[in-house]
Motif scaffolding. Structure first.
Motif, short mmCIF file in Angstrom:
data_model
loop_
_atom_site.label_atom_id
_atom_site.label_comp_id
_atom_site.label_asym_id
_atom_site.label_seq_id
_atom_site.Cartn_x
_atom_site.Cartn_y
_atom_site.Cartn_z
N LEU A 256 0.60 2.05 18.80
CA LEU A 256 0.80 1.75 17.38
C LEU A 256 2.26 1.79 16.97
CD1 LEU A 256 -2.22 3.68 15.82
CD2 LEU A 256 -2.05 1.25 16.36
N ILE A 257 3.12 2.32 17.80
CA ILE A 257 4.53 2.45 17.45
C ILE A 257 5.18 1.10 17.13
CG2 ILE A 257 5.29 2.40 19.87
CD1 ILE A 257 7.52 4.36 19.08
N HIS A 258 4.78 0.04 17.80
CA HIS A 258 5.41 -1.26 17.55
C HIS A 258 5.13 -1.74 16.12
CE1 HIS A 258 6.88 -2.08 21.57
NE2 HIS A 258 5.70 -1.80 22.09
N ASN A 259 3.88 -1.66 15.69
CA ASN A 259 3.55 -2.09 14.33
C ASN A 259 4.25 -1.23 13.28
OD1 ASN A 259 1.05 -2.73 16.15
ND2 ASN A 259 0.95 -4.19 14.46
N ILE A 260 4.30 0.07 13.54
CA ILE A 260 5.00 0.97 12.63
C ILE A 260 6.47 0.60 12.55
CG2 ILE A 260 5.72 3.36 12.28
CD1 ILE A 260 3.03 4.18 13.63
N ASP A 261 7.09 0.41 13.70
CA ASP A 261 8.53 0.16 13.73
C ASP A 261 8.91 -1.17 13.10
OD1 ASP A 261 11.23 0.97 14.62
OD2 ASP A 261 11.07 -0.79 15.91
N GLU A 262 8.14 -2.22 13.33
CA GLU A 262 8.50 -3.50 12.75
C GLU A 262 8.37 -3.47 11.23
OE1 GLU A 262 6.14 -6.52 14.55
OE2 GLU A 262 4.26 -5.91 13.60
N CYS A 263 7.41 -2.71 10.72
CA CYS A 263 7.28 -2.55 9.27
C CYS A 263 8.46 -1.76 8.71
CB CYS A 263 5.97 -1.86 8.93
SG CYS A 263 4.49 -2.88 9.16
#
Length: 458
Positions: A256-263
């Motif tokens: 989930l880190i990718h979705n969190i980071d791009e947001c």
């Protein structure tokens, strides 16, 4: 990109509280601050962690067109994974044999193999750290000692104490002018970069809310059955590292880190608080520590919310995307998986084609390759390049959301950063055939952090 100001005091205080990192600082104090490649202009690469991610990163590294580069050493705990990686890379670059120069004597196995692989490099060369994130701070410390540039996979931490260690190590690597990339490749995506610029220009107005989803079936080794009787406990847990919080932060941190980071990129900030829920209903005989579903409400300092939903239940609605909603319109940050992003902007909040204002032209360049192009360019041209602080921040707020779900408490960034609980404080002492940081009960089950129950995990 601006990181939260609240981080600075904790980072400054950390060096006086962590002897291991302070020792690393002393060791590198006398080294040259320059971080160029070797004099013959060939950048040598060592791969530490030969699983799928490490092999993919090595392939991207060897595909950079900016000058000669070659793989010269490999390290892993498991011989079979290293062998598969070597065979795969050799086949991929069979028409460029000068890219792979890893004779058997430079293929190292064991928990100390990372040192042997890095010892094959010269200051200014590059080491890829793609082992489970539990080992990141240990191996990064040695890379700094050796004066090596680094590419490390995400997440880079799994709890508060390891985040404090990595913040301090990141500062030290920047002082030594080492170039460090972190595998949050979405930050290198051209489509997302243009979307970010358009949001900065006010094309969707002020951001009111962000949404992110990763809803799919079980991923990686996140769902795992009981340990075979003839398998060593530590080996079993490392081979299935997505299943265990000490090794990876679990599926939540790792995926989930990718979705969190791009947001967070689109918001130009990281959240300061998380409240969440989650549950485990469909795991059958699986013994891993993951939930089947996670739902997190992240709050930024200005009160804006990021709503995150993760689910790994087969047969349900699938969605792998992120969105930003503003006072003038809405944006698609990612559409389905990480690449291509297919970023778009709509007037209003209804994502109908009739409301489409802008779409990034297709096809897109791979962000997996672009992150390596950017890193090697920084090394060859001595440009400032260090993604550790941002990578740790993204890892920390990801762990904050997971901690909120497992404890049932509202968790702040400062709470998790300053938490005393470290999942694997002896990770630098592990050895083949030795004991694992996590112990199964008499039924072969592992403690699963649940609200109101097993608080000791945090």
């Amino acid at each position: 990109m601006t990181d939260a100001n609240t981080a600075e005091t904790s980072r400054r205080n950390f060096l006086k509280n962590t002897g291991r990192v302070a020792a690393a600082s002393t060791l590198v104090a006398g080294m040259s601050p320059r971080a160029f490649a070797s004099e013959d202009n060939t950048i040598q690469v060592a791969l530490v962690g030969c699983g799928g991610r490490g092999t993919g990163a090595a392939a991207n590294a060897l595909s950079v067109k900016n000058g000669p580069i070659k793989l010269v050493a490999m390290a892993d705990v498991f011989e079979d994974r290293q062998s598969d990686s070597f065979k795969g890379l050799s086949a991929k670059f069979s028409d460029q044999p000068n890219k792979i120069d890893v004779p058997e004597e430079r293929r190292f196995i064991g928990f100390e193999a990372y040192k042997e692989a890095m010892d094959c490099l010269k200051p200014g060369d590059v080491v890829i750290l793609a082992t489970p994130p539990a080992f990141r701070w240990v191996q990064f410390t040695y890379a700094i000692e050796k004066g090596l540039n680094v590419f490390m996979e995400k997440p880079v931490t799994v709890d508060g104490p390891t985040s404090r260690k990595m913040f301090a190590l990141g500062e030290e690597s920047a002082k030594r002018n080492l170039k460090v990339g972190v595998g949050l490749m979405c930050r290198h995506c051209d489509a997302r970069a243009e979307l970010h610029e358009r949001i900065e220009q006010g094309q969707i107005g002020d951001i009111l809310e962000l949404r992110a989803y990763r809803m799919a079936g079980p991923t990686g080794s996140a769902a795992v059955g009981p340990k075979p009787a003839d398998t060593n406990e530590l080996e079993y847990q490392i081979r299935n590292f997505h299943a265990f919080l000490w090794a990876s932060g679990g599926a939540f941190s790792d995926f989930l880190i990718h979705n969190i980071d791009e947001c967070c990129w689109m918001k130009n900030a990281f959240p300061i608080e998380a409240k969440a829920s989650g549950g485990r209903q469909y795991r059958g005989n699986d013994v891993d520590q993951n939930f089947d579903s996670y739902s997190v409400e992240y709050t930024f300092e200005d009160g804006t919310k990021l709503m995150l939903n993760g689910r790994t239940i087969p047969g349900c609605h699938h969605e792998f995307a992120s969105y930003a909603h503003g006072t003038k319109g809405a944006a698609v940050i990612s559409t389905a998986s990480h690449s291509p992003a297919k970023c778009r902007i709509y007037k209003g909040w209804n994502l109908d084609e009739k409301n489409l204002v802008w779409a990034y032209p297709q096809p897109e360049k791979s962000p997996y390759q672009l992150e390596w192009d950017h890193l090697i360019d920084a090394i060859r041209n001595d440009k400032p390049y260090n993604e550790v602080q941002r990578g740790v921040e993204a890892s920390l707020v990801t762990s904050m959301g997971r901690m909120a779900a497992h404890t049932g408490k509202v968790i702040t960034r400062d709470q998790i950063l300053n938490s005393d609980h470290e999942f694997a404080p002896v990770v630098d002492q592990l050895a083949l055939g030795g004991e694992a940081p996590l112990v199964a009960d008499s039924n072969g089950k592992y403690p699963i952090p649940l609200p109101g129950l097993l608080r000791r995990e945090y």
